[in-house]
Every structure is written in structure tokens, then in C-alpha cells.
Design an enzyme around this catalytic site. Structure first.
Site, PDB file in Angstrom:
ATOM      1  N   GLY A  41       9.127 -10.119   1.593  1.00 39.69           N
ATOM      2  CA  GLY A  41       7.722  -9.721   1.670  1.00 39.69           C
ATOM      3  C   GLY A  41       7.477  -8.563   0.721  1.00 39.69           C
ATOM      4  O   GLY A  41       8.428  -7.904   0.270  1.00 39.69           O
ATOM      5  N   GLN A  99       3.290  -1.200  -2.717  1.00 37.12           N
ATOM      6  CA  GLN A  99       4.687  -0.975  -3.126  1.00 37.12           C
ATOM      7  C   GLN A  99       4.866  -1.114  -4.636  1.00 37.12           C
ATOM      8  O   GLN A  99       5.877  -0.658  -5.175  1.00 37.12           O
ATOM      9  CB  GLN A  99       5.631  -1.949  -2.398  1.00 37.12           C
ATOM     10  CG  GLN A  99       5.731  -1.693  -0.893  1.00 37.12           C
ATOM     11  CD  GLN A  99       6.658  -2.683  -0.218  1.00 37.12           C
ATOM     12  OE1 GLN A  99       6.236  -3.765   0.165  1.00 37.12           O
ATOM     13  NE2 GLN A  99       7.918  -2.333  -0.081  1.00 37.12           N
ATOM     14  N   CYS A 124      13.622  -2.544   3.828  1.00 34.63           N
ATOM     15  CA  CYS A 124      12.403  -2.346   3.032  1.00 34.63           C
ATOM     16  C   CYS A 124      12.798  -2.080   1.591  1.00 34.63           C
ATOM     17  O   CYS A 124      13.696  -1.267   1.323  1.00 34.63           O
ATOM     18  CB  CYS A 124      11.611  -1.159   3.586  1.00 34.63           C
ATOM     19  SG  CYS A 124      10.072  -0.863   2.699  1.00 34.63           S
ATOM     20  N   LEU A 125      12.132  -2.772   0.664  1.00 30.87           N
ATOM     21  CA  LEU A 125      12.451  -2.585  -0.750  1.00 30.87           C
ATOM     22  C   LEU A 125      12.084  -1.181  -1.229  1.00 30.87           C
ATOM     23  O   LEU A 125      12.588  -0.729  -2.251  1.00 30.87           O
ATOM     24  CB  LEU A 125      11.730  -3.651  -1.587  1.00 30.87           C
ATOM     25  CG  LEU A 125      12.109  -5.098  -1.223  1.00 30.87           C
ATOM     26  CD1 LEU A 125      11.237  -6.088  -1.977  1.00 30.87           C
ATOM     27  CD2 LEU A 125      13.585  -5.361  -1.504  1.00 30.87           C
ATOM     28  N   HIS A 155       5.369  -5.481   9.534  1.00 23.28           N
ATOM     29  CA  HIS A 155       6.007  -4.528   8.611  1.00 23.28           C
ATOM     30  C   HIS A 155       5.118  -4.334   7.370  1.00 23.28           C
ATOM     31  O   HIS A 155       4.850  -3.208   6.951  1.00 23.28           O
ATOM     32  CB  HIS A 155       7.388  -5.074   8.230  1.00 23.28           C
ATOM     33  CG  HIS A 155       8.121  -4.292   7.182  1.00 23.28           C
ATOM     34  ND1 HIS A 155       9.307  -3.649   7.424  1.00 23.28           N
ATOM     35  CD2 HIS A 155       7.855  -4.070   5.856  1.00 23.28           C
ATOM     36  CE1 HIS A 155       9.721  -3.056   6.315  1.00 23.28           C
ATOM     37  NE2 HIS A 155       8.852  -3.301   5.338  1.00 23.28           N
ATOM     38  N   GLU A 156       4.651  -5.450   6.798  1.00 21.01           N
ATOM     39  CA  GLU A 156       3.845  -5.368   5.565  1.00 21.01           C
ATOM     40  C   GLU A 156       2.481  -4.749   5.845  1.00 21.01           C
ATOM     41  O   GLU A 156       1.953  -3.994   5.025  1.00 21.01           O
ATOM     42  CB  GLU A 156       3.691  -6.749   4.922  1.00 21.01           C
ATOM     43  CG  GLU A 156       4.997  -7.438   4.521  1.00 21.01           C
ATOM     44  CD  GLU A 156       5.888  -6.598   3.630  1.00 21.01           C
ATOM     45  OE1 GLU A 156       5.375  -5.734   2.909  1.00 21.01           O
ATOM     46  OE2 GLU A 156       7.119  -6.798   3.676  1.00 21.01           O
ATOM     47  N   HIS A 210       2.560  -1.116   5.765  1.00 16.16           N
ATOM     48  CA  HIS A 210       2.479  -0.566   4.396  1.00 16.16           C
ATOM     49  C   HIS A 210       1.019  -0.327   3.995  1.00 16.16           C
ATOM     50  O   HIS A 210       0.705   0.651   3.318  1.00 16.16           O
ATOM     51  CB  HIS A 210       3.088  -1.544   3.384  1.00 16.16           C
ATOM     52  CG  HIS A 210       4.581  -1.453   3.246  1.00 16.16           C
ATOM     53  ND1 HIS A 210       5.237  -0.310   2.835  1.00 16.16           N
ATOM     54  CD2 HIS A 210       5.557  -2.374   3.437  1.00 16.16           C
ATOM     55  CE1 HIS A 210       6.542  -0.533   2.784  1.00 16.16           C
ATOM     56  NE2 HIS A 210       6.762  -1.782   3.156  1.00 16.16           N
TER      57      HIS A 210
END
Ligand code: K1U
Ligand code: ZN
Length: 185
Positions: free
Chosen positions: A58, A63, A106-107, A148-149, A152
Site C-alpha cells: 500500500g 508518502q 511501513c515504507l 493504516h493508509e 497516513h
């Protein structure tokens, strides 16, 4: 990109840089998308390419430094054909009382993984790649990943759900890795 749909210009997709903690943009609240147009679709194409290259499952637009309410995702398992998904202006319409605990990564917080508690199921409303309005229910990995996204989009990272000690350690680890990477370069 939606299968069978060609990008209207000849511009190639591009990899974008993924921001990592403690970049202050990651704490910013993303703004609503007013128009689903080719410029937005080009951003989503770049986001998917960036996500696949990372690799991840994702990615939120913030990000890659674009604070708009846009998410891409692909939850296809290894060996399955790609299943790219696009969520524009996503909203959670209901949350289950049941809570599920799952390990997240998480990236933007590379090489840190920990368990997070979230509602097991959620109702979703969003616009897709073509701007169509969609409502659906999410459970399992889709439920975890979309929550999660969507965090963000509100400037919240999964480490914000952990203890202060774990959060500080995670940020320190990412900062050290960045310093070590600079020295080696
Ligand atoms: O940074 C992100 O928001 C992407 C993140 C999404 C996510 C992962 C796990 C739970 C919730 C949300 C990632 O993709 S981290 C990398 C990852 O999970 C993965 C990478 C390669 C193969 C399989 C998974
Ligand atoms: Zn993340």
C-alpha cells in the site's frame, strides 16, 4: 492502471522518492481531491510503480510528498496476477466492535515491524481510478491496510499506535540507517 485503459499522454511512469520519518510532511493532514482527472491518474500510476518497486502492499500520496487524499494498494499474493487498487477521498463509514491485532510495517518507517490493534472490519466509501463512487466492507488484510493508509492521510503513522519508547526507538533506528547510508555513499 485499470486493465485496458491507456494513459492519454506518452509520459512514462516514474518512481518517486518515499519520505521517511522524521520528515514533517508525514505529520500533515492531506486535503480532499476535488477532481479525478488525468493528472491525478498519473500520480496514482507513479505511486503504484513506486509501491511495487519498494516493495510494499500500500502507499498513501503523502508518502511521496503529495498531501492529497489518495491511496494505492495491491494485496495480490505471490503467483497471483496484479490487483492494483485506487482509493480517492476514502472514508470509513462504520467500524466493528471486534478488534484484530496484526503485525504492520511501513515504507516510511523502514525495517520496523510491530503489532497494532484496529477494528477487525470497516465500512468504506471512496472514489476509484475513474472517479466512480464505491461502497464496500473490508476485513482481513484489506481492513488492516486501508486503516493504516487512511491514518497516513491524517498524519498518523503506525508507530503512533505504539508506546512512546517503541516509537522513539523506531525513529532513532531510521535516522541512524539514514546517517549510515550517507556515510557509505
Ligand atoms: O508504507 C506503507 O503504508 C505501506 C505498508 C502497508 C502495510 C503493511 C502491513 C500492514 C499494514 C499496512 C507496506 O507495504 S510495508 C511492506 C510490506 O508489508 C510488504 C512488503 C513486501 C511484501 C509483502 C509485504
Ligand atoms: Zn505506512
Amino acid at each position: 492502471m485499470t486493465p485496458g485503459r491507456l494513459r492519454p499522454t506518452s509520459t512514462a511512469m516514474a518512481l518517486r522518492e518515499i519520505l521517511t520519518v522524521p520528515n514533517p510532511l508525514l505529520k500533515k493532514t492531506s486535503t480532499k481531491v476535488e477532481k479525478v482527472d488525468d493528472e491525478l491518474r498519473a500520480l496514482m500510476d507513479d505511486m503504484l510503480e513506486t509501491m511495487y518497486a519498494a516493495p510494499g502492499i500500500g502507499l498513501a500520496a503523502v508518502q511521496v510528498g503529495v498531501p492529497k487524499r489518495v491511496i494505492v494498494m495491491d494485496l495480490a499474493r505471490e503467483g497471483e496476477p496484479p490487483q492494483p487498487r485506487h482509493f480517492i477521498n476514502p472514508e470509513i463509514t462504520w467500524r466493528s466492535d471486534e478488534i484484530a491485532v496484526r503485525e504492520e510495517g511501513c515504507l516510511s518507517v523502514p525495517d520496523v515491524y510491530d503489532e497494532v490493534e484496529r477494528p477487525a472490519r470497516v465500512g468504506l466509501r471512496y472514489q476509484d481510478y475513474d472517479g466512480a463512487h464505491i461502497e464496500e466492507e473490508a476485513e482481513g488484510l484489506l481492513s488492516v491496510c486501508i486503516q493504516h493508509e487512511m491514518d497516513h492521510l491524517d498524519g498518523v503513522l503506525f508507530i503512533d499506535h505504539l508506546s512512546r519508547l517503541k516509537r522513539d526507538r523506531a525513529v532513532a533506528k531510521v535516522k541512524k540507517a539514514a546517517r549510515d547510508g550517507e556515510k557509505a555513499a
